[in-house]
Scaffold this motif. Sequence first.
Motif, PDB file in Angstrom:
ATOM      1  N   THR A 174       0.838  -1.219   0.000  1.00 45.42           N
ATOM      2  CA  THR A 174       0.000   0.000   0.000  1.00 45.42           C
ATOM      3  C   THR A 174       0.862   1.254   0.000  1.00 45.42           C
ATOM      4  N   ALA A 175       1.823   1.308  -0.908  1.00 48.59           N
ATOM      5  CA  ALA A 175       2.781   2.424  -0.923  1.00 48.59           C
ATOM      6  C   ALA A 175       3.017   2.954  -2.330  1.00 48.59           C
ATOM      7  N   ALA A 176       1.985   2.945  -3.174  1.00 48.29           N
ATOM      8  CA  ALA A 176       2.157   3.438  -4.546  1.00 48.29           C
ATOM      9  C   ALA A 176       1.374   4.716  -4.782  1.00 48.29           C
ATOM     10  N   GLY A 177       1.042   5.459  -3.737  1.00 48.45           N
ATOM     11  CA  GLY A 177       0.364   6.725  -3.886  1.00 48.45           C
ATOM     12  C   GLY A 177      -1.078   6.582  -4.332  1.00 48.45           C
ATOM     13  N   ALA A 178      -1.572   7.639  -4.984  1.00 49.13           N
ATOM     14  CA  ALA A 178      -2.963   7.645  -5.440  1.00 49.13           C
ATOM     15  C   ALA A 178      -3.208   6.562  -6.485  1.00 49.13           C
ATOM     16  N   LEU A 179      -2.249   6.375  -7.405  1.00 48.74           N
ATOM     17  CA  LEU A 179      -2.391   5.340  -8.418  1.00 48.74           C
ATOM     18  C   LEU A 179      -2.491   3.963  -7.776  1.00 48.74           C
ATOM     19  N   GLY A 180      -1.644   3.701  -6.798  1.00 48.11           N
ATOM     20  CA  GLY A 180      -1.704   2.418  -6.107  1.00 48.11           C
ATOM     21  C   GLY A 180      -3.016   2.213  -5.375  1.00 48.11           C
ATOM     22  N   HIS A 181      -3.544   3.308  -4.794  1.00 43.97           N
ATOM     23  CA  HIS A 181      -4.832   3.207  -4.102  1.00 43.97           C
ATOM     24  C   HIS A 181      -5.944   2.844  -5.079  1.00 43.97           C
ATOM     25  N   TRP A 182      -5.939   3.484  -6.247  1.00 45.80           N
ATOM     26  CA  TRP A 182      -6.957   3.177  -7.248  1.00 45.80           C
ATOM     27  C   TRP A 182      -6.830   1.734  -7.736  1.00 45.80           C
ATOM     28  N   LEU A 183      -5.590   1.298  -7.992  1.00 44.29           N
ATOM     29  CA  LEU A 183      -5.391  -0.077  -8.451  1.00 44.29           C
ATOM     30  C   LEU A 183      -5.845  -1.079  -7.396  1.00 44.29           C
ATOM     31  N   THR A 184      -5.438  -0.848  -6.165  1.00 41.31           N
ATOM     32  CA  THR A 184      -5.819  -1.776  -5.099  1.00 41.31           C
ATOM     33  C   THR A 184      -7.325  -1.836  -4.925  1.00 41.31           C
ATOM     34  N   THR A 185      -7.976  -0.671  -4.986  1.00 36.65           N
ATOM     35  CA  THR A 185      -9.437  -0.644  -4.850  1.00 36.65           C
ATOM     36  C   THR A 185     -10.109  -1.409  -5.975  1.00 36.65           C
ATOM     37  N   GLY A 186      -9.630  -1.194  -7.213  1.00 34.86           N
ATOM     38  CA  GLY A 186     -10.216  -1.905  -8.339  1.00 34.86           C
ATOM     39  C   GLY A 186      -9.972  -3.405  -8.283  1.00 34.86           C
ATOM     40  N   PHE A 187      -8.737  -3.790  -7.977  1.00 36.30           N
ATOM     41  CA  PHE A 187      -8.414  -5.216  -7.895  1.00 36.30           C
ATOM     42  C   PHE A 187      -9.234  -5.903  -6.813  1.00 36.30           C
ATOM     43  N   ARG A 188      -9.310  -5.281  -5.652  1.00 37.28           N
ATOM     44  CA  ARG A 188     -10.043  -5.900  -4.537  1.00 37.28           C
ATOM     45  C   ARG A 188     -11.552  -5.902  -4.789  1.00 37.28           C
ATOM     46  N   PHE A 189     -12.045  -4.913  -5.531  1.00 35.94           N
ATOM     47  CA  PHE A 189     -13.467  -4.917  -5.843  1.00 35.94           C
ATOM     48  C   PHE A 189     -13.839  -6.131  -6.688  1.00 35.94           C
ATOM     49  N   PHE A 190     -12.992  -6.474  -7.647  1.00 35.09           N
ATOM     50  CA  PHE A 190     -13.304  -7.590  -8.540  1.00 35.09           C
ATOM     51  C   PHE A 190     -12.856  -8.940  -7.969  1.00 35.09           C
ATOM     52  N   ALA A 204      -9.930 -18.566 -11.781  1.00 33.98           N
ATOM     53  CA  ALA A 204     -10.312 -17.356 -11.053  1.00 33.98           C
ATOM     54  C   ALA A 204     -11.649 -17.548 -10.345  1.00 33.98           C
ATOM     55  N   LEU A 205     -12.612 -18.160 -11.022  1.00 30.43           N
ATOM     56  CA  LEU A 205     -13.907 -18.427 -10.382  1.00 30.43           C
ATOM     57  C   LEU A 205     -13.745 -19.373  -9.196  1.00 30.43           C
ATOM     58  N   THR A 206     -12.879 -20.354  -9.338  1.00 31.69           N
ATOM     59  CA  THR A 206     -12.662 -21.302  -8.242  1.00 31.69           C
ATOM     60  C   THR A 206     -12.061 -20.617  -7.027  1.00 31.69           C
ATOM     61  N   ILE A 207     -10.976 -19.856  -7.236  1.00 31.29           N
ATOM     62  CA  ILE A 207     -10.279 -19.228  -6.111  1.00 31.29           C
ATOM     63  C   ILE A 207     -11.162 -18.197  -5.423  1.00 31.29           C
ATOM     64  N   THR A 208     -11.782 -17.313  -6.206  1.00 33.09           N
ATOM     65  CA  THR A 208     -12.618 -16.280  -5.598  1.00 33.09           C
ATOM     66  C   THR A 208     -13.859 -16.871  -4.954  1.00 33.09           C
ATOM     67  N   GLY A 209     -14.415 -17.912  -5.548  1.00 36.60           N
ATOM     68  CA  GLY A 209     -15.564 -18.564  -4.929  1.00 36.60           C
ATOM     69  C   GLY A 209     -15.214 -19.205  -3.600  1.00 36.60           C
ATOM     70  N   GLY A 216     -11.290  -9.397  -4.554  1.00 37.17           N
ATOM     71  CA  GLY A 216     -11.181  -9.516  -3.107  1.00 37.17           C
ATOM     72  C   GLY A 216      -9.752  -9.806  -2.691  1.00 37.17           C
ATOM     73  N   ASN A 217      -9.594 -10.744  -1.767  1.00 33.27           N
ATOM     74  CA  ASN A 217      -8.245 -11.120  -1.320  1.00 33.27           C
ATOM     75  C   ASN A 217      -7.447 -11.834  -2.403  1.00 33.27           C
ATOM     76  N   GLY A 218      -8.112 -12.268  -3.448  1.00 37.09           N
ATOM     77  CA  GLY A 218      -7.388 -12.870  -4.570  1.00 37.09           C
ATOM     78  C   GLY A 218      -6.494 -11.886  -5.285  1.00 37.09           C
ATOM     79  N   ALA A 219      -6.642 -10.579  -4.994  1.00 37.79           N
ATOM     80  CA  ALA A 219      -5.788  -9.568  -5.621  1.00 37.79           C
ATOM     81  C   ALA A 219      -4.328  -9.733  -5.240  1.00 37.79           C
ATOM     82  N   VAL A 220      -4.042 -10.381  -4.125  1.00 36.74           N
ATOM     83  CA  VAL A 220      -2.643 -10.538  -3.717  1.00 36.74           C
ATOM     84  C   VAL A 220      -1.875 -11.441  -4.687  1.00 36.74           C
ATOM     85  N   LEU A 221      -2.588 -12.217  -5.494  1.00 37.04           N
ATOM     86  CA  LEU A 221      -1.921 -13.085  -6.466  1.00 37.04           C
ATOM     87  C   LEU A 221      -1.609 -12.376  -7.778  1.00 37.04           C
TER      88      LEU A 221
END
Length: 233
Positions: free
Chosen positions: A61-77, A117-122, A79-84
């Motif tokens: 969580t250290a990429a500024g505003a761009l990182g915040h937007w990316l993290t929010t978008g990734f986690r929205f679609f 992706a469906l398997t992991i997020t499900g 969730g915790n699978g964004a860490v991969l």
Amino acid sequence: MVGRAIARLWLVLGQLAGTIARAVGRNAATARELDPAHRRDGMGLGVLGLAVVSAVSVWFTAAGALGHWLTTGFRFFLGNGAVLLPVLFLAGAVHILRQQPQPGRRGRLVVGGGALALTITGMLHLWARSPHSVGGWIHAGGVLGAASGQLERIMPAGLIVPLLFLLGCFGTLVVTATPISQLSELLRDLLSREPVEQDDQDVADQPSGRFRRSRSVIDQFDEAEAGAPFDVD
């Protein structure tokens, strides 16, 4: 006078827009003339840059505003699978930079990757006890996991888990281009491979190649001496 000024301004803006459009078109045509290898290198480096930015944003969580937007978008679609995602982006960049383009594999990768992706997020959605709000989804399996979790309306979670597992197996087989009919043969080959064991004592008893050649020369010399007449002066 105001009308003429507005008309003149509109004409100038139109000419400026036309000039910009023509310049962009010329640059785009020039870009299309690049060597395909260079375009592929550029794509690979771009994906590599995305992997670095996503790793800094999602993991630290250290990429500024761009990182915040990316993290929010990734986690929205996802969730915790964004860490991969950083690892997947890195693998994709390495593949693009090292391999030649294979258009025939794209459809297989899309289908197999979508199933995984469906398997992991499900699974993440069910593990988080099936949250019902967006705030809960971003800490579970995201929107994609929530879509898989809609199966709970028609069947219990204990039945969804094995179905998701089978979907993950299908995705793995598609990504690796391994039909089910070949699994038994692959397993048989793995089980039939026996480690080659060699007796250490036998290896120790066997002389090296140089020593064997020296022994043969000595034996020939001894045989020649034994066959030669014994002269006494």
